[in-house]
Design a protein around this motif. Structure first.
Motif, PDB file in Angstrom:
ATOM      1  N   TYR A   1       9.667 -31.429 -37.093  1.00  0.00           N
ATOM      2  CA  TYR A   1       7.991 -31.458 -36.897  1.00  0.00           C
ATOM      3  C   TYR A   1       7.906 -32.082 -35.543  1.00  0.00           C
ATOM      4  O   TYR A   1       6.623 -31.680 -35.451  1.00  0.00           O
ATOM      5  CB  TYR A   1       8.066 -33.008 -38.239  1.00  0.00           C
ATOM      6  CG  TYR A   1       7.727 -32.969 -39.657  1.00  0.00           C
ATOM      7  CD1 TYR A   1       6.671 -31.841 -40.121  1.00  0.00           C
ATOM      8  CD2 TYR A   1       8.859 -33.911 -40.448  1.00  0.00           C
ATOM      9  CE1 TYR A   1       6.918 -31.583 -41.150  1.00  0.00           C
ATOM     10  CE2 TYR A   1       9.013 -33.887 -41.582  1.00  0.00           C
ATOM     11  CZ  TYR A   1       7.580 -32.905 -41.882  1.00  0.00           C
ATOM     12  OH  TYR A   1       7.157 -32.641 -43.087  1.00  0.00           O
ATOM     13  N   GLU A   2       9.254 -32.619 -35.401  1.00  0.00           N
ATOM     14  CA  GLU A   2       9.108 -32.755 -33.435  1.00  0.00           C
ATOM     15  C   GLU A   2       9.257 -31.535 -32.889  1.00  0.00           C
ATOM     16  O   GLU A   2       8.897 -32.350 -31.909  1.00  0.00           O
ATOM     17  CB  GLU A   2      10.604 -33.861 -33.077  1.00  0.00           C
ATOM     18  CG  GLU A   2      10.255 -34.749 -34.138  1.00  0.00           C
ATOM     19  CD  GLU A   2      11.253 -35.887 -33.665  1.00  0.00           C
ATOM     20  OE1 GLU A   2      12.655 -35.338 -33.549  1.00  0.00           O
ATOM     21  OE2 GLU A   2      11.034 -36.470 -34.793  1.00  0.00           O
TER      22      GLU A   2
ATOM     23  N   GLU B   1      13.528 -33.617 -39.508  1.00  0.00           N
ATOM     24  CA  GLU B   1      12.162 -34.082 -38.259  1.00  0.00           C
ATOM     25  C   GLU B   1      12.476 -33.099 -37.673  1.00  0.00           C
ATOM     26  O   GLU B   1      11.661 -33.088 -36.141  1.00  0.00           O
ATOM     27  CB  GLU B   1      13.415 -35.526 -38.114  1.00  0.00           C
ATOM     28  CG  GLU B   1      13.244 -36.798 -39.028  1.00  0.00           C
ATOM     29  CD  GLU B   1      14.240 -38.374 -38.201  1.00  0.00           C
ATOM     30  OE1 GLU B   1      14.777 -37.257 -37.339  1.00  0.00           O
ATOM     31  OE2 GLU B   1      14.292 -38.917 -38.869  1.00  0.00           O
TER      32      GLU B   1
ATOM     33  N   LYS C   1       1.730 -34.186 -41.245  1.00  0.00           N
ATOM     34  CA  LYS C   1       1.541 -32.756 -42.249  1.00  0.00           C
ATOM     35  C   LYS C   1       2.700 -33.004 -43.694  1.00  0.00           C
ATOM     36  O   LYS C   1       2.224 -32.500 -44.446  1.00  0.00           O
ATOM     37  CB  LYS C   1       3.042 -32.070 -41.821  1.00  0.00           C
ATOM     38  CG  LYS C   1       2.699 -32.458 -40.159  1.00  0.00           C
ATOM     39  CD  LYS C   1       4.205 -31.258 -39.412  1.00  0.00           C
ATOM     40  CE  LYS C   1       3.178 -30.884 -38.450  1.00  0.00           C
ATOM     41  NZ  LYS C   1       5.338 -29.953 -37.417  1.00  0.00           N
ATOM     42  N   ASN C   2       2.682 -34.282 -43.839  1.00  0.00           N
ATOM     43  CA  ASN C   2       2.929 -34.464 -45.038  1.00  0.00           C
ATOM     44  C   ASN C   2       2.384 -34.910 -46.154  1.00  0.00           C
ATOM     45  O   ASN C   2       1.784 -34.695 -47.443  1.00  0.00           O
ATOM     46  CB  ASN C   2       3.776 -36.543 -45.802  1.00  0.00           C
ATOM     47  CG  ASN C   2       5.121 -36.015 -44.917  1.00  0.00           C
ATOM     48  OD1 ASN C   2       5.748 -35.320 -45.346  1.00  0.00           O
ATOM     49  ND2 ASN C   2       5.634 -37.773 -44.058  1.00  0.00           N
TER      50      ASN C   2
ATOM     51  N   ARG D   1       3.034 -36.844 -38.725  1.00  0.00           N
ATOM     52  CA  ARG D   1       4.310 -36.466 -39.590  1.00  0.00           C
ATOM     53  C   ARG D   1       3.658 -36.889 -41.386  1.00  0.00           C
ATOM     54  O   ARG D   1       3.794 -36.398 -41.663  1.00  0.00           O
ATOM     55  CB  ARG D   1       5.216 -37.452 -39.727  1.00  0.00           C
ATOM     56  CG  ARG D   1       6.571 -37.730 -41.538  1.00  0.00           C
ATOM     57  CD  ARG D   1       7.161 -38.529 -40.555  1.00  0.00           C
ATOM     58  NE  ARG D   1       8.439 -38.342 -39.216  1.00  0.00           N
ATOM     59  CZ  ARG D   1       9.294 -39.242 -39.008  1.00  0.00           C
ATOM     60  NH1 ARG D   1       9.826 -40.362 -40.075  1.00  0.00           N
ATOM     61  NH2 ARG D   1      10.151 -38.453 -38.243  1.00  0.00           N
ATOM     62  N   ASN D   2       2.837 -38.220 -40.873  1.00  0.00           N
ATOM     63  CA  ASN D   2       1.543 -38.510 -41.858  1.00  0.00           C
ATOM     64  C   ASN D   2       0.825 -37.082 -42.659  1.00  0.00           C
ATOM     65  O   ASN D   2       0.989 -36.715 -43.650  1.00  0.00           O
ATOM     66  CB  ASN D   2       0.838 -39.669 -41.815  1.00  0.00           C
ATOM     67  CG  ASN D   2       1.678 -40.784 -41.641  1.00  0.00           C
ATOM     68  OD1 ASN D   2       2.756 -41.116 -42.423  1.00  0.00           O
ATOM     69  ND2 ASN D   2       1.723 -42.087 -41.000  1.00  0.00           N
TER      70      ASN D   2
END
Length: 552
Positions: free
Chosen positions: A278-279, A275, A332-333, A329-330
């Motif tokens: 990502y953040e 996290e 990058k996933n 996040r979606n």
């Protein structure tokens, strides 16, 4: 409990002072250690190796900086779980100690790390030997933060395994002293648990229980679940020893719950790390919004209106950040999933391609064998035909390796036992008479796997000796036996026993003076494998003892 926490802080402060007085290292070494520690902690061992190699290319390195570069190179292999390779590199790093004046402390550091590697390999005899050498080389100093604590832990466990309990207790007490000096008081539970185990073996149950109680107090003070788990596990063994199965059963539930807590903590830590990555970009945006909010608050004269506006802005910011975070996040996933799929497809394509290469090499070698066979049939000279046949056997020996790699899931190494069995029975079927019965007794551990650079020279070597045995050693029309046995010595060496029960080697044959092509080739192949060959005249027939090493 207050006194215990006070002592914990006291020992931590004392340890910091002791660490500050250890052997000074240059700022360049300290920075390299810091970078390497970060990479190995994240399991980026390849990047760590590249960093060390780039560091060693610098021209202005001092002798101690050069040594430490090679030492860290070995330490990375140890962190990666490759203890055998780490031992070799650690011992090689001693070469760079010559120009260093105070080199005893560095020798102690090398021996201590070698001891840990042997301990990880469950070779407690060697681990004990090098732990003693580490302490004897530099008894009062250590570049490791905990001094000689780890060496004493290894000595304690080795003496415990040898049932030398008094010496084991002494070693664990010395480890506790070293941890006190370095301020690592939270490492005490491991020592006290092992001390309790010794007291059990001696039947001193009160002392064992007291040691366990100390382990519990310190584990609780340090608030480390792993050490609580060590304490409960040791206490479980104590209840089993006391045959108090009811308490042991109750304690097993506690251990299971603690294991679950530790597992969940690790999962949360890993999720937290992801996290954070990502953040990172979102944090900057959040800071900008907070600054805007602060300016709005400063410019507003009415307190209630300011609170209302701030609350509304805060809710909007949280909502926007939440939606943005979810979208990023979606995204990058999705990108990560696509990249993983591409990598998987590429790996499969490379594996298929490599298998196809091995298959084509095998086919080409078989074509060469067929051409030699045709050429031999066009020549009526029996000796020339034999030369062609021997060349065919040698080529077939190499082709077998590529065929086995083509059929195997492991494209880098083959199982040695299966390879030599197939080679031996193939030669027997090609050379022996129809009336003959040739039995091959092959004893090779199934766990031995070798790469191309070792398997091919070894196969050619066995091919020459087996061919000589079938043609010259065992008379035509008579039954015979072939013997092949391989033992693994100290890494990475092996010993090969090979021979037959035939008429034996010529009396005037010496390995120092060889006139035949086959044995001359055997000598060269042995040298290629960094080995040695000797005749074994104590058995019937012709036998050889060959030592060799795996080519890396």
């Amino acid at each position: 409990m207050f006194i215990q926490r006070f002592l914990l802080v006291f020992f931590l402060v004392l340890g910091c002072l002791c660490k500050a007085s250890t052997h000074p290292l240059t700022p360049r070494i300290e920075q390299l250690k810091k970078d390497i520690t970060k990479l190995t902690y994240e399991h980026q061992f390849k990047d760590a190796q590249i960093l060390v190699l780039e560091y060693l290319k610098q021209d202005d390195l001092k002798p101690v900086e050069i040594f430490y570069g090679y030492f860290l190179r070995a330490d990375i292999r140890k962190s990666a779980g490759k203890s055998k390779e780490a031992i070799r590199l650690l011992l090689e790093s001693k070469e760079y100690l010559e120009p260093i004046k105070d080199k005893a402390i560095f020798e102690s550091l090398i021996y201590g790390n070698v001891s840990e590697c042997y301990f990880n390999l469950h070779n407690h005899i060697k681990a004990k030997e090098y732990a003693l050498r580490s302490i004897e080389t530099s008894p009062n100093k250590s570049l490791r933060g905990s001094g000689h604590a780890v060496n004493n832990l290894i000595l304690g466990y080795s003496n415990y395994k040898e049932k030398n309990y008094s010496q084991a207790l002494y070693s664990y007490q010395e480890a506790i002293k070293q941890y006190k000096l370095s301020g690592d008081i939270c490492e005490f539970p491991l020592c006290y648990n092992r001390i309790a185990a010794i007291y059990w073996e001696q039947g001193k149950l009160d002392l064992a229980q007291a040691a366990l109680q100390k382990s519990f107090y310190i584990s609780d003070s340090c608030d480390i679940d792993q050490y609580r788990l060590l304490y409960y596990s040791a206490l479980l063994e104590y209840y089993k020893y006391q045959k108090n199965y009811k308490r042991a059963l109750e304690l097993s539930d506690t251990i299971a719950q603690l294991n679950a807590v530790i597992y969940n903590q690790r999962q949360e830590e890993q999720l937290h790390d992801l996290e954070i990555k990502y953040e990172m970009e979102l944090t900057q945006k959040e800071n900008e919004h907070l600054k805007k909010s602060a300016r709005i608050k400063e410019s507003d004269n009415q307190f209630q209106f300011m609170v209302l506006i701030s609350s509304i802005l805060g809710l909007l910011i949280l909502l926007i950040l939440g939606l943005s975070m979810l979208r990023i996040r979606n995204k990058k996933n999705s990108l990560l999933s696509n990249q993983l799929k591409k990598i998987e497809v590429q790996n499969k394509e490379r594996e298929v391609l490599l298998k196809e290469i091995h298959h084509r090499v095998k086919n080409n070698l078989q074509v060469i064998t067929s051409l030699l066979h045709l050429q031999a049939n066009q020549n009526s000279d029996h000796s020339i035909q034999n030369l062609f046949k021997q060349s065919q056997y040698r080529i077939n020996t190499m082709a077998m390796v590529h065929e086995m790699l083509y059929q195997s899931d492991n494209l880098s190494k083959i199982q040695l036992k299966a390879y030599l069995e197939e080679l031996t029975y193939s030669l027997i079927g090609s050379i022996k008479d129809e009336q003959q019965t040739i039995v091959a007794q092959i004893e090779i551990p199934e766990i031995i796997h070798l790469g191309l650079d070792t398997a091919i020279p070894l196969g050619l070597l066995c091919n020459e000796i087996i061919t000589n045995a079938l043609i010259h050693g065992i008379p035509k029309g008579e039954n015979g036996k072939l013997y092949i046995r391989i033992k693994e010595l100290e890494i990475p060496s092996f010993i090969l026993y090979i021979g037959d029960n035939g008429v034996g080697c010529p009396k005037d044959l010496t390995l120092a003076k060889i006139s035949t092509l086959g044995l001359n080739l055997v000598q060269k192949l042995v040298r290629q494998l960094s080995g040695d060959i000797q005749k074994d005249s104590s058995k019937k027939g012709c036998h050889y003892i060959i030592t060799f090493q795996e080519v890396e």
